[in-house]
Design a protein around this motif. Structure first.
Motif, PDB file in Angstrom:
ATOM      1  N   ASN A  72      29.265  54.634  19.805  1.00  0.00           N
ATOM      2  CA  ASN A  72      29.098  53.253  20.281  1.00  0.00           C
ATOM      3  C   ASN A  72      30.246  52.380  19.758  1.00  0.00           C
ATOM      4  O   ASN A  72      30.046  51.324  19.157  1.00  0.00           O
ATOM      5  N   GLU A  77      27.279  47.409  34.762  1.00  0.00           N
ATOM      6  CA  GLU A  77      26.856  46.101  34.269  1.00  0.00           C
ATOM      7  C   GLU A  77      27.837  45.523  33.259  1.00  0.00           C
ATOM      8  O   GLU A  77      27.975  44.300  33.153  1.00  0.00           O
ATOM      9  N   HIS A  78      28.512  46.386  32.517  1.00  0.00           N
ATOM     10  CA  HIS A  78      29.422  45.919  31.469  1.00  0.00           C
ATOM     11  C   HIS A  78      30.879  45.936  31.929  1.00  0.00           C
ATOM     12  O   HIS A  78      31.791  45.835  31.098  1.00  0.00           O
ATOM     13  N   GLN A  95      24.392  57.305  32.931  1.00  0.00           N
ATOM     14  CA  GLN A  95      24.797  56.132  32.166  1.00  0.00           C
ATOM     15  C   GLN A  95      25.743  55.215  32.946  1.00  0.00           C
ATOM     16  O   GLN A  95      26.146  54.163  32.449  1.00  0.00           O
ATOM     17  N   ASP A 110      24.595  52.162  22.680  1.00  0.00           N
ATOM     18  CA  ASP A 110      24.596  50.719  22.444  1.00  0.00           C
ATOM     19  C   ASP A 110      25.832  50.157  23.147  1.00  0.00           C
ATOM     20  O   ASP A 110      26.943  50.135  22.599  1.00  0.00           O
ATOM     21  N   TYR A 111      25.633  49.697  24.370  1.00  0.00           N
ATOM     22  CA  TYR A 111      26.758  49.219  25.184  1.00  0.00           C
ATOM     23  C   TYR A 111      27.300  47.882  24.667  1.00  0.00           C
ATOM     24  O   TYR A 111      28.508  47.627  24.749  1.00  0.00           O
ATOM     25  N   HIS A 122      25.122  53.298  35.429  1.00  0.00           N
ATOM     26  CA  HIS A 122      24.544  52.008  35.810  1.00  0.00           C
ATOM     27  C   HIS A 122      24.768  50.955  34.712  1.00  0.00           C
ATOM     28  O   HIS A 122      25.059  49.786  35.007  1.00  0.00           O
ATOM     29  N   ASP A 123      24.669  51.365  33.465  1.00  0.00           N
ATOM     30  CA  ASP A 123      24.976  50.446  32.368  1.00  0.00           C
ATOM     31  C   ASP A 123      26.471  50.154  32.308  1.00  0.00           C
ATOM     32  O   ASP A 123      26.878  49.034  31.966  1.00  0.00           O
TER      33      ASP A 123
END
Length: 501
Positions: free
Chosen positions: A374, A429-430, A423, A400-401, A425-426
């Motif tokens: 992370n 978002e970021h 992973q 932990d993005y 999709h996260d």
């Protein structure tokens, strides 16, 4: 309620496995033999014993059994897993071939059968002569006259008892063939014959078939065939072909893994990548799966293949090992030879959490790789980030993005290392530009790619999700059977391309 559902699913899976193996045994052993015997018992022992070895090998690996025991069980147990899959598929495919082969054999047999034998009709003027002899129109000579029949002027025999229409008579005597009388007539046609009435015919009496001297009786029963029946022959051919196809498929797939991964090159354009970073090369390796089957020699092949591509950066994206540092530390030692201008980086996969993730993080750091737990590194032209695998959530070490991607300069391109494709999709978002993953193995054993597709957004290759691209490697090694079918192993060299160039 959850436990009951789990038990129900387990029983259903067990029933499917048992039924499938009974079907394979039936087609390969029962249908190819004439009856109970050694072959059928040996087949049952082979199939049942193979599954016992496979399950034992899996349990030994997960339970941390002595490593030598894992190695003893792994090869036969895991190879049986692969072989059983393709035996089942080949036998199912044989159901299509079976009726076609049977139809072909029946057609060939019908074509080989002789037609009906027909005899030339007897002469219309002399039904007592054989074909090819001249017909006689005059009265019969004394030698040709039937026994017990007096000569009658004009060539006709006087009616006697036994002639048609005369009560109490006997049947007519046998026909004359080529001047010789049938057995049962008088020994000499010229000898005097008494004119006594023959014995009356009994109800059971019936005329015997006429035979020509020197010929065989065509009414004798045909010999009983001693070879296999058509059904047994077809079963043996189909079963043999199915077994050969399964063994050949598994053998070739195993050879493909053991020879080492092949290099695959993919160009990925990034809108934010500066001109100076155009052509930057990242060697992506995932799913090496060092363990009781793939050991130090395989690790050396992987390292040599990566170094031969002369990458700018190396990304090891999880599932490096299947076992503890104690058992596999020597196997992983060649990783210390990895060479790249901007270093080598590592993120955990789900199998690291089955093998002691914390110990492996320290071990790869000792070998010269940089673990990205992370975390993020700001390279000269883009950011490189890494997150833990989602399996780590059970140990409080999940991804932990915010920690890995928070507070970064969003004007810079960002490459994320994350083991599982889910992973992505996260990552979207970021604001990640490119995610590099593995985990799916490309399905590893066809038709496993359909199962992998149901569990992963991308099974293999490059795909776009909004403004984020995802590349999934098929992996360098293999889990379980060291076999790949329809999903060759690879080490991918990602070449970043700047749209500003």
């Amino acid at each position: 309620m959850a436990i009951a559902f789990f038990v129900l699913v387990a029983l259903l899976v067990l029933a499917v496995i048992v039924t499938a193996n009974w079907y394979v045994w039936r087609r390969l052993f029962r249908d190819t033999t004439r009856g109970p015997g050694l072959a059928r018992r040996a087949g049952a022992v082979l199939i049942a014993g193979g599954w016992v070895l496979a399950i034992t090998a899996l349990v030994a690996e997960r339970s941390g059994a002595p490593f030598w025991l894992q190695q003893v069980l792994a090869w036969p147990g895991f190879m049986w897993l692969a072989l059983s899959i393709y035996l089942l598929l080949a036998v199912v495919a044989g159901e299509v071939v079976r009726p076609l082969l049977r139809w072909f054999l029946e057609r060939r047999e019908r074509a080989a059968e002789p037609g009906p034998v027909t005899q030339a009709p007897l002469s219309g003027t002399d039904s007592g002569t054989m074909p090819g002899t001249p017909a006689k129109t005059g009265p019969p000579s004394d030698a040709e006259r039937l026994p017990g029949t007096p000569a009658v002027p004009g060539g006709a025999a006087a009616p006697q008892k036994g002639d048609a229409g005369v009560p109490g008579g006997a049947p007519a005597a046998a026909a004359v063939v080529d001047g010789q009388e049938e057995a049962g007539a008088s020994a000499s046609a010229t000898a005097p014959h008494p004119q006594a009435d023959p014995a009356p015919a009994t109800p059971d009496s019936s005329p015997q078939p006429l035979t020509t001297p020197g010929t065989t009786d065509t009414t004798a029963p045909a010999p009983t065939p001693t070879g296999p029946s058509r059904r047994l022959f077809v079963s043996r051919v189909v079963a043999g072909a199915a077994a050969a196809a399964a063994v050949g498929t598994v053998g070739y797939g195993t050879y493909g893994v053991l020879r080492g991964p092949q290099v695959k090159r993919v160009t990925v354009p990034l809108a934010k990548l500066p001109r100076a970073a155009h052509g930057f090369r990242i060697a992506v390796v995932s799913d090496v799966h060092l363990g009781p089957v793939l050991g130090r020699g395989f690790a050396q092949k992987v390292v040599d293949t990566i170094n031969a591509t002369q990458p700018d950066l190396i990304a090891v994206v999880g599932d490096l090992v299947d076992g503890s540092v104690k058992d596999l530390g020597p196997a992983a030692a060649p990783l210390a030879q990895l060479r790249a201008r901007h270093g080598s980086y590592f993120v955990t996969g789900n199998h690291e959490y089955f093998s002691g993730a914390e110990q492996w993080v320290e071990e790869v750091r000792r070998l010269g790789l940089t673990p990205l737990e992370n975390a993020r590194r700001e390279l000269p032209h883009f950011d490189l980030a890494g997150v833990n695998d989602v399996t780590g959530e059970d140990e409080g070490q999940g991804p932990d993005y915010a920690r890995a991607l928070g507070d970064r300069d969003t004007a810079r391109a960002c490459v994320l290392l994350a083991h599982q494709p889910v992973q992505i999709h996260d990552a979207v978002e970021h604001g990640v530009d490119l995610q590099l993953s593995g985990h799916s193995h490309g399905g590893q054993l066809w038709p496993g790619n359909f199962i992998a597709a149901a569990a992963n957004p991308t099974v293999a290759g490059l795909e776009r999700y909004g403004d984020t691209q995802l590349y999934v490697s098929r992996g360098a090694g293999a889990w379980g059977p060291p076999t790949r079918v329809g999903a060759p192993s690879d080490i991918t060299v990602i070449e970043l391309a700047s749209k500003q160039a």
